[in-house]
Design a protein around this motif. Structure first.
Motif, PDB file in Angstrom:
ATOM      1  N   ILE A 164      43.587  43.792  38.035  1.00  0.00           N
ATOM      2  CA  ILE A 164      44.199  44.617  37.184  1.00  0.00           C
ATOM      3  C   ILE A 164      44.173  44.275  35.756  1.00  0.00           C
ATOM      4  CG2 ILE A 164      46.162  46.209  36.918  1.00  0.00           C
ATOM      5  CD1 ILE A 164      46.594  46.249  39.925  1.00  0.00           C
ATOM      6  N   MET A 165      44.907  43.072  35.487  1.00  0.00           N
ATOM      7  CA  MET A 165      45.367  42.643  34.451  1.00  0.00           C
ATOM      8  C   MET A 165      44.288  42.190  33.510  1.00  0.00           C
ATOM      9  SD  MET A 165      48.850  40.795  34.942  1.00  0.00           S
ATOM     10  CE  MET A 165      50.167  41.723  35.709  1.00  0.00           C
ATOM     11  N   ILE A 166      43.161  41.513  34.405  1.00  0.00           N
ATOM     12  CA  ILE A 166      42.002  41.012  33.711  1.00  0.00           C
ATOM     13  C   ILE A 166      41.180  42.045  33.118  1.00  0.00           C
ATOM     14  CG2 ILE A 166      40.484  40.325  35.663  1.00  0.00           C
ATOM     15  CD1 ILE A 166      39.662  37.887  34.355  1.00  0.00           C
ATOM     16  N   TYR A 185      41.442  36.534  24.429  1.00  0.00           N
ATOM     17  CA  TYR A 185      40.885  37.258  25.681  1.00  0.00           C
ATOM     18  C   TYR A 185      39.862  36.424  26.179  1.00  0.00           C
ATOM     19  CZ  TYR A 185      43.959  41.005  24.214  1.00  0.00           C
ATOM     20  OH  TYR A 185      44.836  41.868  23.770  1.00  0.00           O
ATOM     21  N   GLY A 235      43.508  41.869  43.278  1.00  0.00           N
ATOM     22  CA  GLY A 235      44.886  42.214  43.428  1.00  0.00           C
ATOM     23  C   GLY A 235      45.514  42.225  41.991  1.00  0.00           C
ATOM     24  N   VAL A 236      46.420  41.759  41.520  1.00  0.00           N
ATOM     25  CA  VAL A 236      47.220  41.914  40.349  1.00  0.00           C
ATOM     26  C   VAL A 236      46.273  41.534  39.207  1.00  0.00           C
ATOM     27  CG1 VAL A 236      49.091  41.868  38.969  1.00  0.00           C
ATOM     28  CG2 VAL A 236      49.483  42.375  41.369  1.00  0.00           C
ATOM     29  N   TYR A 237      45.674  40.229  39.574  1.00  0.00           N
ATOM     30  CA  TYR A 237      44.990  39.642  38.669  1.00  0.00           C
ATOM     31  C   TYR A 237      43.777  40.358  38.129  1.00  0.00           C
ATOM     32  CZ  TYR A 237      47.291  35.275  39.449  1.00  0.00           C
ATOM     33  OH  TYR A 237      48.217  34.044  39.110  1.00  0.00           O
ATOM     34  N   LEU A 248      37.200  52.455  42.352  1.00  0.00           N
ATOM     35  CA  LEU A 248      38.680  52.351  42.602  1.00  0.00           C
ATOM     36  C   LEU A 248      38.607  52.939  44.085  1.00  0.00           C
ATOM     37  CD1 LEU A 248      41.729  53.045  40.404  1.00  0.00           C
ATOM     38  CD2 LEU A 248      41.209  54.232  42.833  1.00  0.00           C
ATOM     39  N   HIS A 274      49.243  47.882  44.657  1.00  0.00           N
ATOM     40  CA  HIS A 274      49.398  47.787  43.403  1.00  0.00           C
ATOM     41  C   HIS A 274      49.112  48.990  42.355  1.00  0.00           C
ATOM     42  CE1 HIS A 274      50.988  43.841  43.890  1.00  0.00           C
ATOM     43  NE2 HIS A 274      49.575  43.211  44.394  1.00  0.00           N
ATOM     44  N   ILE A 286      33.049  38.034  36.072  1.00  0.00           N
ATOM     45  CA  ILE A 286      34.317  36.977  35.884  1.00  0.00           C
ATOM     46  C   ILE A 286      35.701  37.727  36.607  1.00  0.00           C
ATOM     47  CG2 ILE A 286      36.130  35.961  34.279  1.00  0.00           C
ATOM     48  CD1 ILE A 286      33.912  35.883  32.322  1.00  0.00           C
ATOM     49  N   ARG A 315      36.260  37.573  40.439  1.00  0.00           N
ATOM     50  CA  ARG A 315      36.560  36.529  41.183  1.00  0.00           C
ATOM     51  C   ARG A 315      38.224  36.383  41.334  1.00  0.00           C
ATOM     52  NH1 ARG A 315      34.066  31.558  40.399  1.00  0.00           N
ATOM     53  NH2 ARG A 315      36.017  30.291  39.809  1.00  0.00           N
ATOM     54  N   THR A 316      38.781  37.315  40.944  1.00  0.00           N
ATOM     55  CA  THR A 316      40.075  37.307  41.148  1.00  0.00           C
ATOM     56  C   THR A 316      40.374  38.606  41.836  1.00  0.00           C
ATOM     57  OG1 THR A 316      40.367  38.846  39.399  1.00  0.00           O
ATOM     58  CG2 THR A 316      40.527  36.596  38.694  1.00  0.00           C
ATOM     59  N   LEU A 331      41.960  44.860  32.314  1.00  0.00           N
ATOM     60  CA  LEU A 331      42.812  45.525  31.148  1.00  0.00           C
ATOM     61  C   LEU A 331      42.454  44.547  29.889  1.00  0.00           C
ATOM     62  CD1 LEU A 331      45.096  47.139  29.630  1.00  0.00           C
ATOM     63  CD2 LEU A 331      46.689  45.694  30.655  1.00  0.00           C
ATOM     64  N   ALA A 332      42.463  43.076  30.196  1.00  0.00           N
ATOM     65  CA  ALA A 332      42.519  42.328  29.073  1.00  0.00           C
ATOM     66  C   ALA A 332      40.907  42.379  28.658  1.00  0.00           C
ATOM     67  CB  ALA A 332      42.762  40.908  29.435  1.00  0.00           C
ATOM     68  N   PHE A 349      41.563  48.626  35.479  1.00  0.00           N
ATOM     69  CA  PHE A 349      42.718  49.047  34.710  1.00  0.00           C
ATOM     70  C   PHE A 349      41.767  48.853  32.880  1.00  0.00           C
ATOM     71  CE2 PHE A 349      47.398  49.195  33.204  1.00  0.00           C
ATOM     72  CZ  PHE A 349      47.210  50.500  32.828  1.00  0.00           C
ATOM     73  N   VAL A 386      40.873  48.090  41.788  1.00  0.00           N
ATOM     74  CA  VAL A 386      41.587  48.866  40.545  1.00  0.00           C
ATOM     75  C   VAL A 386      41.228  48.379  39.086  1.00  0.00           C
ATOM     76  CG1 VAL A 386      43.937  49.584  39.937  1.00  0.00           C
ATOM     77  CG2 VAL A 386      43.586  49.037  42.468  1.00  0.00           C
TER      78      VAL A 386
END
Lengths: 306, 329
Positions: free
Chosen positions: B132-134, A287, B128-130, B57, A93, B122, B125-126, B136-137, B65, B63
């Protein structure tokens, strides 16, 4: 605060949700089928908006512009799939994030090169100008209602496409076992290009529709992209049903939060402070909702097992 | 490893990079070209931020973000404390602001650590892609807060009128300020080196390679990752405080997701997980930015093309090309 005003805000939230669904459906489809995280999805949204604005200005017709936005975004999607994205499917990824980040730089700067730094404007088509009365005495923009209608049609269309057609069957098969479907003689490379172009076209449609509500400019795709990420994380990556639910949730929570939070706070603290604090809190609200959902359901609400 | 040579090729290249980064501003100072000193300071600070991210990283495979959040928080710590010191208005509850860099750094590091813990708890707990996105969020959440919170400039940012002070050093002089940043960068590289060689570092790298095995030997991957995430955020936050003082300005753009992306880019350009990867990456990045920026206004377009080329065809980054493949998998 009247009922009409509340209803108007609720519809605004729904309209934002529909726009987010168009973005998120493509993102989640691409992730579900190809396992790819695509940051450049926001650029495809921007391509759609620019194509619509440029073609509408040249021909004088919003509808030709709208068709152009679908074609341009799908073509841009197909081109980057064949040249770049295809090489990323078996990468991790991190590589996907970086390569698609690079694509954003190329798209943004390239668009600025072609169209200059000034925003373009797109008018609402005459057919959809005006307002409709709301129960409770208010009025609501017909165009925004039409966007909600487009969202419902697209959601239904996607449902039929995925669950009732041969292409949809292949997409579902690609999600669950890509080696097997390739072994059965389906041209998986073409299927991937088609899925990517479909997702791109949806993003382009969203960009074109929103382009008439706000100015069309470089960078417009990025806020939409990040909200779409929030949507698919909440809904569960890979699930279109989750994307629909998440999109409506995010759209309504964000819009209602911005509308209601300052008012609610004003009941507790002096109004001069309530405004800025309420606005700051409202901008963080989705968020916070996302963090809460992930704290209890780490793979989203409608997670597909992978 | 008994027959390992005294200096591997990578050690030689690392030493050369460290000396090169020191030589540029010294030479520029001798020739009276302060612009290049500022450029070198920028490289040192961006490298420091990326050294921080490299802990999460490179070593941990996390990762993130959203490291711009910590970069920006560090920057705002410097900006807010300096503003209060300048205006003579207490921060809150009678606590005064300060213009002293060591105190500002301490505050920046502590704040980033304290905020990284819940975000990490938080997010981790996830996977991979989750993940990365969380991350970022969360960074976006802080970004929007900074944009809409009017007390410290909101969208317009916050100016630091006089560069903060360091005991015994005239920080207003470009070369002195570069040397401060350089020493901090070297200290952070020392920390990274110690961490990588420690029991903790071994557990962190094992968590990246095979979390199940790590758990089977009785070490919880979650705790190891959380500590690494927090330490990583603290180093990046320190870089943010230095960056604010370099520009004498903080704005939400330090918190933006473009910044998070840039930090990842620095690491990949240089070489992921390698000691001097961030330094090589920052040198290359600032050089590309400066060289292309001199030729064309559209330099970001070509930066995108170069990046794409690196990701698709030169996966080890600059150090991978110069020093061969990394020893650690």
């Amino acid at each position: 605060m009247s009922i009409a005003l509340l209803l108007e805000q609720l519809l605004n939230g729904l309209q934002l949700g529909v726009m987010l669904f168009l973005m998120a459906a493509g993102l989640t489809l691409i992730f579900g089928v190809m396992g790819l995280i695509n940051l450049a999805h926001g650029s495809l949204y921007m391509v759609g908006a620019f194509a619509c604005a440029a073609v509408a200005a040249a021909t004088g017709s919003f509808w030709i512009g709208l068709a152009a936005s679908l074609v341009a975004a799908a073509a841009a999607g197909a081109i980057i799939e064949v040249t770049v994205i295809r090489r990323l499917y078996d990468r991790d990824h991190l590589d996907q994030v970086l390569a698609t980040f690079a694509l954003i730089l190329i798209f943004s700067e390239g668009t600025r090169w072609m169209f200059g730094s000034f925003p373009l404007y797109l008018d609402i088509p005459p057919l959809l100008q005006g307002a409709v009365p709301l129960p409770g005495g208010g009025q609501y923009q017909l165009y925004r209602l039409a966007i909600i209608g487009v969202g419902v049609v697209v959601a239904l269309g996607l449902y039929v496409l995925i669950s009732r057609t041969r292409l949809g069957m292949r997409i579902r098969a690609g999600e669950s076992d890509r080696e097997m479907i390739a072994a059965l003689g389906v041209d998986i490379r073409t299927l991937y290009t088609v899925v990517f172009a479909l997702g791109a076209a949806l993003a382009g449609l969203a960009g074109a529709l929103v382009g008439a509500l706000q100015s069309v400019q470089v960078g417009m795709g990025e806020p939409a992209l990040i909200l779409a990420f929030v949507v698919i994380v909440i809904g569960g990556i890979g699930s279109i049903k989750g994307a629909l639910f998440g999109a409506v949730l995010v759209g309504v929570v964000d819009t209602m939060g911005r509308f209601l939070l300052p008012k609610v706070l004003a009941l507790m603290i002096p109004a001069a402070q309530a405004g800025p604090i309420g606005a700051a809190l409202a901008s963080m609200l989705i968020y916070i909702v996302m963090a809460l959902i992930l704290a209890f359901r780490p793979s989203g609400l409608f997670a597909t097992q992978s | 490893m008994t027959n390992a040579p005294l200096m591997t090729r990578e050690t030689v290249i690392n030493t050369l990079l460290a000396l090169l980064l020191l030589a540029i501003p010294l030479g520029a100072s001798a020739m009276g070209e302060p612009f290049y000193i500022t450029l070198a300071t920028r490289i040192a600070i961006l490298a420091l931020a990326a050294v921080g991210l490299n802990i999460a990283l490179g070593l941990g495979g996390l990762v993130s973000f959203g490291h711009a959040a910590f970069f920006g928080l560090g920057g705002y710590a410097a900006g807010i404390l300096a503003t209060h010191a300048f205006d003579g208005v207490p921060l809150f509850a009678g606590i005064p602001g300060t213009a002293s860099m060591p105190i500002i750094w301490l505050v920046a590091v502590v704040v980033c650590g304290l905020i990284a813990l819940p975000i990490g708890a938080i997010s981790l707990r996830t996977t991979g892609v989750y993940f990365i996105m969380i991350t970022l969020a969360f960074a976006q959440m802080i970004y929007y807060f900074a944009v809409s919170w009017p007390a410290y400039g909101g969208e317009d940012g916050l100016s630091i009128y006089v560069r903060n002070e360091f005991p015994g050093v005239n920080t207003a002089q470009p070369l002195s300020y570069f040397l401060i940043c350089y020493v901090v960068l070297m200290a952070a590289l020392g920390l990274f080196w110690l961490l990588r060689g420690s029991r903790f570092g071994a557990a962190l790298q094992a968590a990246r390679q095979n979390a199940t095995r790590l758990a089977a030997v009785g070490i919880a991957p979650f705790n190891v990752r959380l500590v690494a995430f927090a330490v990583s955020a603290m180093v990046t936050g320190l870089a943010g405080a230095l960056f604010a003082d370099l520009n004498k300005f903080v704005s939400p753009s330090m918190l933006s997701w473009h910044m998070s992306g840039e930090l990842i880019v620095l690491i990949i350009l240089g070489g992921k997980g390698r000691l001097f990867g961030p330094v090589a990456g920052a040198m290359l990045y600032v050089l590309i930015e400066y060289a292309l920026g001199g030729i064309t206004e559209r330099w970001q377009f070509f930066l995108g093309l170069i990046l794409l080329g690196v990701v698709l065809f030169a996966r080890g980054g600059l150090l991978g090309l110069l020093a061969g493949k990394a020893r650690h998998g």
